[in-house]
Structures are given as C-alpha cells and as structure tokens.
Design an enzyme around this catalytic site. Structure first.
Site, PDB file in Angstrom:
ATOM      1  CD  GLU A 163      -2.804   1.322   2.394  1.00  0.00           C
ATOM      2  OE1 GLU A 163      -2.682   0.494   3.318  1.00  0.00           O
ATOM      3  OE2 GLU A 163      -3.622   2.236   2.386  1.00  0.00           O
ATOM      4  N   GLY A 212       3.705   2.775  10.569  1.00  0.00           N
ATOM      5  CA  GLY A 212       3.479   1.996  11.780  1.00  0.00           C
ATOM      6  C   GLY A 212       3.291   0.517  11.482  1.00  0.00           C
ATOM      7  CG  ASN A 252       0.152  -6.675   4.184  1.00  0.00           C
ATOM      8  OD1 ASN A 252       0.052  -5.803   3.345  1.00  0.00           O
ATOM      9  ND2 ASN A 252       1.119  -6.707   5.095  1.00  0.00           N
ATOM     10  CD  GLU A 282      -2.211  -1.634  10.777  1.00  0.00           C
ATOM     11  OE1 GLU A 282      -2.795  -1.858   9.693  1.00  0.00           O
ATOM     12  OE2 GLU A 282      -1.787  -0.495  11.088  1.00  0.00           O
ATOM     13  CG  HIS A 300      -7.135  -1.491   8.366  1.00  0.00           C
ATOM     14  ND1 HIS A 300      -7.982  -0.544   7.832  1.00  0.00           N
ATOM     15  CD2 HIS A 300      -5.983  -0.827   8.659  1.00  0.00           C
ATOM     16  CE1 HIS A 300      -7.369   0.637   7.832  1.00  0.00           C
ATOM     17  NE2 HIS A 300      -6.157   0.497   8.328  1.00  0.00           N
TER      18      HIS A 300
HETATM   19  N1  ARG Z   1      -2.769   1.083   5.793  1.00  0.00           N
HETATM   20  C1  ARG Z   1      -1.683   1.281   6.718  1.00  0.00           C
HETATM   21  C2  ARG Z   1      -2.342   1.665   8.024  1.00  0.00           C
HETATM   22  O1  ARG Z   1      -2.739   2.745   8.265  1.00  0.00           O
HETATM   23  C3  ARG Z   1      -0.708   2.318   6.304  1.00  0.00           C
HETATM   24  C4  ARG Z   1       0.027   2.015   5.064  1.00  0.00           C
HETATM   25  C5  ARG Z   1       0.733   3.199   4.562  1.00  0.00           C
HETATM   26  N2  ARG Z   1       1.674   2.862   3.559  1.00  0.00           N
HETATM   27  C6  ARG Z   1       2.516   3.721   3.040  1.00  0.00           C
HETATM   28  N3  ARG Z   1       3.402   3.308   2.194  1.00  0.00           N
HETATM   29  N4  ARG Z   1       2.482   4.964   3.358  1.00  0.00           N
HETATM   30  O2  ARG Z   1      -2.626   0.869   8.831  1.00  0.00           O
HETATM   31 ZN    ZN Z   2      -4.875   2.048   8.778  1.00  0.00          ZN
END
Ligand code: ARG
Ligand code: ZN
Length: 894
Positions: A120, A259, A263, A296, A299
C-alpha cells in the site's frame, strides 16, 4: 502529473484469479504472475490491458500459453500495455526485481537478511506488472521458493502445502480465499521465531493467532499477542465482526516506513509496534502497541472485506479504522473500573487523541498541504497518509457516531456491511449507509450538509455568543461558524465559496458557583445539550436560568473545530475546578495555560522580565491537589500545551520565544508548587512488578511530570531524586523520564555519564537505541552541531526509518531552539537531510520535507531562511515526485 478524483474510470478488465510464484533471492528474485483476465461487459473490445510496473526487468509475456508477439504489447517506463486480447485470457508475465537494492521499502525488500513486502498504496507494481489499483480484486494463490536459510515462508490466507525441492530449497503454497486488491498482498521469508495461541471465535471456530519476530525477541511479543486476542474479542462484542480466516499472523520488521500494514491475514508491523518488555518499552510504547495491533486487526473488516474504490477514498478505511482503534483503546482503559473511574479514563484517552489532532492536523489544515479528508487531487498518494485523512477522518466518523448514538451507529455499520461486503466503495457509500439510519431516527433531517466534511478543507471556527436576560430568566446561545480558505483553495479565486458544515456542538452551563445547570433541550432535561449547527448562524434558548451562566463548550470535543469565546480568566479557573465534563474541564485549564504562555512569549519578544500570574498558579495548585482526580487525569490537566499547539495561536510564530516562555512557566510552577509536586512525586511511586495498566501508568505520568517541574525549577534535592530514580528504575518509563529530566535540566557529570552508560547497556537493542538518539535530538541544549555529531555515531544510519526519525525528525520537528536558531543553520541541515533521504527513500524524505510547511507564518527573521531552504530543495535535480509535491506546494500555497 496531478491525478483528480473527478477523473475516476472503472478498469476495463476483471482479474478474478492470480497465481504468483516467487523464486526468492536477495539480488535477483524472479516472479511469475499468471492471471485470468476477463474484459468487462460493456468495455470496448480494443481496450488495452494496461498494467503498472516500476523498477522491474521483463523476462517474458505470454497469453494463453504462447509468447506474445512484440507488436502486441508495449513496454514503457511505468507500464506494460497488452493489445488485442480475447475477451477472456490467461496472461503470464515473468519479471525480475532486486530486493537487496530496494531502499524505498516499498514492494519487495530485504531487512535484517529477511524478505518483506509493503504494497500500500502503490508498491505492488514494484513486484510484478499488475493493475495496481484498489478496485481490481482477485483471489490469490502464492508459491514461495527459497534457500533453506529462509525457513519461514509466509503469505496471505491459508497454508496449502509445504515441501522440500530436489535442489534443496523449500517451497510453500498459500491461498487466500477472499478476493482482494493487490495492495493487501504480502509475503515474508526468513529466519524468524514466533509466539502463538488458538482462540475460539464467537461462532465457535478455532483460529490460530501468531506473532513473528527476530530470533531472540520471543520474550517481547507477549503483549502484542495478548493485544491481538483482545482486539479479536472486542470486534466481536462491539461490532459483531468475526475473524474470517483460520489463521492470522503479525510479523515485526525493523525497517518500515510507517506503523504497520493490514495485509490480509499477514499484518506486517514496524517492530516498534510489536516488541515490548518492562525493561525496554515505556508505558506509551505499550499503549501504542495495543492501539496499532487493534487498528490493523480492525482493518480486516474496515478496509479489507470492504475496501476503497480509489485512493481518494483512503479515509473510508483509515478514518473509520482510527475511530475503531480509539474506541478499542478507550474500552480497554476503562475495563474493570467503576462508572466515575471509567469516565475519567475515557476522558484521558479523548484528551490524548485531541492533543495529537491539534498538534498535527490543525497545522496541516491551515497550511499549504491542506486537503479535505477525501482529497480532490494528488501528485503522489504516498503524501496523503496524513493526519487529516487519518485523525480528522476519525473525527468525522465520530461525529456520525455522536449524531446517531451508539446503537444507531452500530445499525449503520451493519447496513454498510450488508450493502458492501466484498466491494470496493466510496466515502459516499459509507455516509449513505449511516444516513439510512439517521433519517429513520429523524424523518425531517438528512446528512446532506454533513457530507461537506468530506469535500472542504480547513478547520471551522465556531464563535459563541451568550446572552442572558435576568427578567425573563432566559439564556440565548448563538453559534456562528466560518471556515477560512486554506492552501490551494486560496488560489481558486473569488468564486470558490465554502458552505456551512453540520457541526454537533455539545454544551453545558454552570452557575457562578460551578454547579451544573439543568438544560431543557429537545424535549429532555439534561446536563449536556447537543446542538446541531447546520447553518452559518443559529440560536438556542435555554429557559429558567436565574443568573448569567458560564458556558462549558464543545464537550468531549464533539467536532473538530476551533471555539471562539471570550471567557474571563476567572471563568476559566471556575471551569477548571468544577466542570462536570472531564474533557471540558481539562480544556479550560489548557486555555488558561495557553493565555499565560502566549503572554510570556510576547513579554520575551519585547525584552521584558517574565512574571507568572498568581491566579494561574492557583488554578494549577488546585488541580495538583484535588483528591477527587485520578493520577492519569491530573497528569493531563497539569501538562502545559505543546509548542506545536501554541504556535497555532501566534500571529507570527516564534518557536524560540515560545520555548523560553513555556520553560519559564514550567520552572515557575516547579518553584511555587515545589512542596505539592514533591508530594505528588512521593505518593505516586509504583513499586513492585511492572504493569502497563492505566492506573500505574497514570501514576508514573504524574510522578514524572512532577519530577520535570522540580528539575526545571532547580529545586534543592530534585537532581538527587532524578539520579536515584534513574539508578533504581525497574522499567523503561521511569528510566527515560529520569534521564530526560537529567539531560535537559541536570548539572554535573551524572547526566553525560548516565547517557553513555545507557548506550553501552542497550547498544544491541535497536528500539532502545532509537530512544537514546531521540532523547538527545530533542534536548534543550542540542544544536545543529550536536545533531551532526550524533549522525557520526556508528549506530546512526539514514537507511533505517526509525533511526532517521529518532535523530533527524526529532531534531527538525521537536527541537525549537536548535532547529529554529536565527542563524538559519537548522534549515540548511533540514534541506541537506531531505535530499540525502530522497535518494534512498522518497516517502520518508517527503515526511521530513513537511517540517517547513508553515514557514510563511513565522516571524520574518526565520521566514526568510526557511523559504531559501525550501527553494534550494525544489531546485535540486532529480527530486522524487514525493518531495517535489511537498516543497512546491509549500512555496506556492503558503
Ligand atoms: N494502511 C496502513 C495503516 O494505516 C498504512 C500504510 C501506509 N503505507 C505507506 N506506504 N504509506 O494501517
Ligand atoms: Zn490504517
């Protein structure tokens, strides 16, 4: 190139199935990606299949088992386009990448000799050519092959098979039963240890929970695994959401940009949010681990089962998931307490979240990078993982929770999953689900005005007017809102007008003795009224109020706005002593302290001697000695507002003057309340075995706050207390607090000797060494020169983001005196570090670049060298898109 939200186009193909086979090797990893592609009904027959790719070497392209002729595809720097495909086809692409050379930490990379991924937002394109966008969802089957020195081979979902190959390598196969966008793909390969447990889900399935980390760190993963179990239980009980996989893994890695990452079934975490024990982790670390593990995990439903249609919708999953993790932490903190204690514990969590919002998001919303929680455009999506998308996004969810109530919000969430499970959707879809409940509750209302929170940037200001008529015993409250143009909006011209927001504004009224007045509102009599401001200005009348009351405003921070009301200092003191709403009570003290420090900073700028106001000291004395307040709450109530928050209140920001003013007040409080602080220090010791639970953590927070005041004041004996605490501390919270007090305010040889011994003791523990760097980087006496010397230390490296954050970011963001020295050397240092980092890791460089965002609001003597440093960075050739976007916006939209 700028991407606009309005330009969204669906992808012309579905890719229902993907098979990935990896031959892992640090210097050349080969990836075979086999995908089933189907042209969507309605898509043009000659629509090319355009795949994203970055830093990849193409080995072969085949369609339906045959190599593709060269005139049927076009390879360019960032994409691979396939032409003339049949409506349904199997596409096979073989490519190579070089994980050992990947310093960006996006895609597939090596850390500590092991392989990790971060996809991501747009990292998957560094692994293979693919439709790297969240609305393309596929079922993945993954084969990993690697030498035996990488015994642990993990990917998403369930393990299907594992065998040894004739060439001695290991091979495993994983399958994820849930379709997902490629940003949720992950693999881990290496030599790792793990801790695990099995739990039964609400519906009675056994699920395996595992936490993986470096060999030797297995004693530090207990808290993370326990937090994971708590998160699983909490999502079941509060939202009725169950884990949908048989196995859920968390893996700690030391090199990580953020942080953690959600996945599917294989969360990858910055080690700082996994590893903890009493000797090496602070109370704040424990709290951070619980909250990020929760985040996480949550999510899995808000992000994975229902994902984003495009990256403009990022707050759909992030704002909602931050709201959920905040509620999780609050519920964990209040667990097992009686009602009053629980209310205080919740207020503490709310205070901490609001403090963070004001320190990071309010400045962002007032600066050149200001954007709505759902941005309209971006150049680099990596730059939009912001406090606005995350924290303000969570506030926008929280307001919906406030408007609908707990039960209504839960009904809205159920409706959201009923409508959208398995889909990639938009923020509008979320609000529509909530609105379906809201209109049932209030047939005469809707959320059409509320939706503006998603479209407009900037922090609204709500001005409050209170009129009291003794003859009619009526009190009239008038709320008026305005939201200034910010950032790029200022360039939009006169035709861009912001419309009013829907602001849930929670208030109470106190009489002149501090008693709560009953409010008759919306057919009920309560202590707190929720006013829904939906127009520019509205009035509410409260009957039967004998004398002019003192208003308690924006209770619990019911909306992310700035309140403008002209309380007298006497009224603030009254609220600070009596407000029955613990959040608003805290707020009153903070407002009083803010006025004090701003006045002191002005006096400092005018070269006058500084004096602390007696009424203010008396207010702090009352808070410090109020036996009804628990330690955690008192620690927040007595904390002086941060320099970041204070800066937002200055016409022209002058960080060194603010630092002097704040230090003066801290020392003055320490001098005038020495006996009381000394008493708080003695009575809030936490002997015995360490526990990170909120009650002992709260005591440590108060005790260590007391110590810092006593040390700042140079109180007799204070240094002895700090030295003793440092020598016999049984946990890292107390060690760090003592060391910090000694480094910042101590005398003699002890501080430097302790610092050196601390490093020797912990040199093999990266997370503790980070603390050691961070402490020095932010220390009052640290100059640019000191920071440069620290960079020469053998343990320093720019390649590890945690280390760079510990030293460079701490210095640039949290050392007002060093960074903002009038000679401008701090800014030159910043420019140098941004450029060095940019060559390695653009995402981290762009974060550092933001340290100068609000340059145009600084005093002229600082503004000029800041601007020059920004210009110097912008002029640099070969700048990444990430840093380019930040510095050009800083210079253009300031
Ligand atoms: N989705 C992740 C979270 O907030 C953050 C990922 C951000 N990735 C990045 N390469 N900035 O839990
Ligand atoms: Zn997040």
């Amino acid at each position: 190139i700028t991407v606009y939200r309005k330009d969204y186009q669906p992808y012309p193909y579905d890719i229902p199935e993907v098979a990935l086979a990896f031959d892992l090797a640090p210097d050349a990893t080969e990836v075979r990606c086999t995908m089933q592609v189907q042209r969507k009904p309605g898509a043009s027959a000659d629509a090319a299949l355009v795949l994203d790719g970055e830093d990849l070497e193409l080995v072969s392209v085949g369609v339906n088992g045959a190599p593709l002729p060269a005139d049927s595809y076009r390879l360019s720097e960032h994409s691979l386009a396939l032409y003339g495909l049949p409506a349904s086809a199997t596409v096979e692409i073989v490519s190579r990448c070089k994980p050992s050379a990947n310093s960006t930490l996006m895609g597939l990379y090596v850390s500590g000799g092991n392989f990790f991924t971060q996809c991501e937002a747009e990292g998957f394109r560094r692994i293979t050519w693919f439709a790297d966008r969240p609305d393309v969802m596929s079922r993945y089957r993954v084969t990993l092959r690697a030498q035996p020195e990488y015994p642990v081979l993990l990917s998403n979902g369930n393990l299907l098979a594992s065998r040894q190959l004739p060439d001695g390598r290991n091979e495993v196969e994983w399958e994820d039963p849930f379709p997902k966008p490629c940003y949720l793909f992950a693999l881990v390969a290496g030599n790792l240890t793990h801790r695990e447990t099995t739990v039964k889900t609400a519906s009675g399935r056994d699920v395996l929970l595992q936490v993986y980390s470096d060999p030797g760190s297995e004693s530090k993963t207990e808290w993370a695994l326990d937090s994971l179990v708590r998160a699983l239980r909490w999502d079941e009980s509060r939202f009725g959401l169950e884990l949908d996989l048989d196995r859920f893994m968390v893996v700690a890695v030391h090199d990580f940009n953020m942080g953690a990452m959600e996945n599917k079934g294989l969360n990858i975490f910055n080690a700082a949010y996994v590893l903890a024990d009493a000797d090496t982790a602070t109370d704040a670390n424990y709290e951070g681990i619980e909250s990020v593990i929760g985040h996480e995990y949550f999510h899995n439903w808000t992000g994975n089962r229902v994902t984003c249609r495009d990256w403009f919708q990022l707050s759909l999953k992030e704002g909602l998931t931050v709201f959920r993790d905040q509620e999780f932490s609050a519920d964990m903190m209040a667990q097992g307490m009686d009602a009053a204690e629980a209310a205080s514990a919740r207020a503490v969590k709310r205070i901490d979240d609001v403090v963070a919002l004001r320190a990071a998001q309010f400045p962002e919303d007032a600066g050149p990078m200001a954007h709505p929680i759902r941005p309209e455009s971006y150049q680099e999506i990596g730059n939009f993982y912001t406090a606005t998308v995350y924290e303000k996004g969570a506030e926008v969810i929280r307001m919906q929770h406030t408007l609908l109530g707990e039960e209504g919000f839960r009904a809205g969430m159920d409706e959201y999953f009923r409508r959208h499970d398995g889909q990639a959707v938009t923020c509008d879809d979320f609000v529509a689900a909530m609105e379906s409940v809201y209109v049932r509750q209030h047939p005469d209302r809707d959320l059409s005005v509320f939706r503006r929170w998603y479209r407009q940037a900037g922090t609204p200001r709500v001005t409050v007017k209170l009129d009291h008529d003794a003859a009619t015993r009526r009190c009239t409250v008038t709320l008026t809102q305005e939201c200034p143009l910010v950032g790029v909006e200022k360039k939009a011209g006169a035709d861009y007008v912001k419309a009013p927001y829907h602001i849930p504004f929670s208030i109470g009224l106190l009489d002149q003795r501090g008693q709560a007045l009953p409010l008759r509102h919306a057919g009920e009599t309560k202590e707190t009224a929720l006013l829904e401001l939906t127009q520019q200005s509205q009035q509410w009348v409260f009957e039967d109020i004998a004398e002019r009351p003192v208003p308690s405003l924006l209770r619990d921070f019911s909306a992310p706005v700035i309140v403008d009301y002209g309380w007298t200092n006497e009224e603030l003191a009254l609220l600070s002593a009596h407000d029955s709403n613990p959040f608003a009570r805290w707020e009153a003290g903070q407002e009083f302290a803010t006025r004090q420090i701003l006045a002191l900073a002005e006096a400092r700028q005018a070269g006058k001697t500084l004096h602390a106001d007696a009424a203010f000291i008396e207010t702090w004395h009352a808070l410090l000695t109020d036996p009804a307040l628990d330690a955690a709450y008192r620690a927040r109530a007595l904390a002086l507002p941060s320099e970041k928050t204070l800066a937002e209140r200055m016409q022209q920001v002058d960080p060194p003057a603010l630092a002097v003013a704040r230090d003066f007040l801290r020392a003055e409080l320490g001098r005038q309340l020495a006996a009381e602080f000394r008493q708080a220090f003695e009575t809030n010791q936490t002997p015995g075995e360490y526990s990170p639970a909120p009650v002992p953590a709260g005591k440590r927070a108060l005790k260590n706050l007391a110590l810092s005041h006593l040390m700042a004041a140079g109180e007799l004996d204070a240094q002895r207390l700090a030295e003793q605490q440092y020598d016999k501390a049984g946990n890292m919270t107390d060690s760090m607090a003592a060391l910090s007090a000694l480094i910042n305010f101590g005398q003699g040889d002890f501080p430097q000797t302790a610092l050196a011994a601390f490093y020797d003791k912990w040199r093999d523990n990266a997370l503790v060494v980070d603390k050691w760097f961070a402490l020095q980087a932010a220390a009052r006496s640290t100059t640019v020169q000191t920071a440069r010397e620290l960079m020469q230390h053998p343990a320093f490296t720019l390649r590890n983001p945690n280390r760079a954050r510990a030293l460079i970011f701490q210095f640039c963001l949290n050392n007002a005196r060093g960074m903002h020295h009038p000679d401008g050397t701090g800014y030159a240092f910043w420019a140098e570090q941004v450029l060095s980092l940019d060559a390695l890791n653009p995402e981290i460089a762009a974060r550092l670049a933001r340290a100068l965002d609000n340059w145009s609001r600084f005093v002229p003597a600082l503004r000029t060298p800041m601007q020059a440093a920004l210009q110097r960075v912008r002029a640099h050739e070969g700048l990444s898109r990430n840093v380019q976007e930040i510095v050009s916006k800083a210079l253009e939209f300031a």
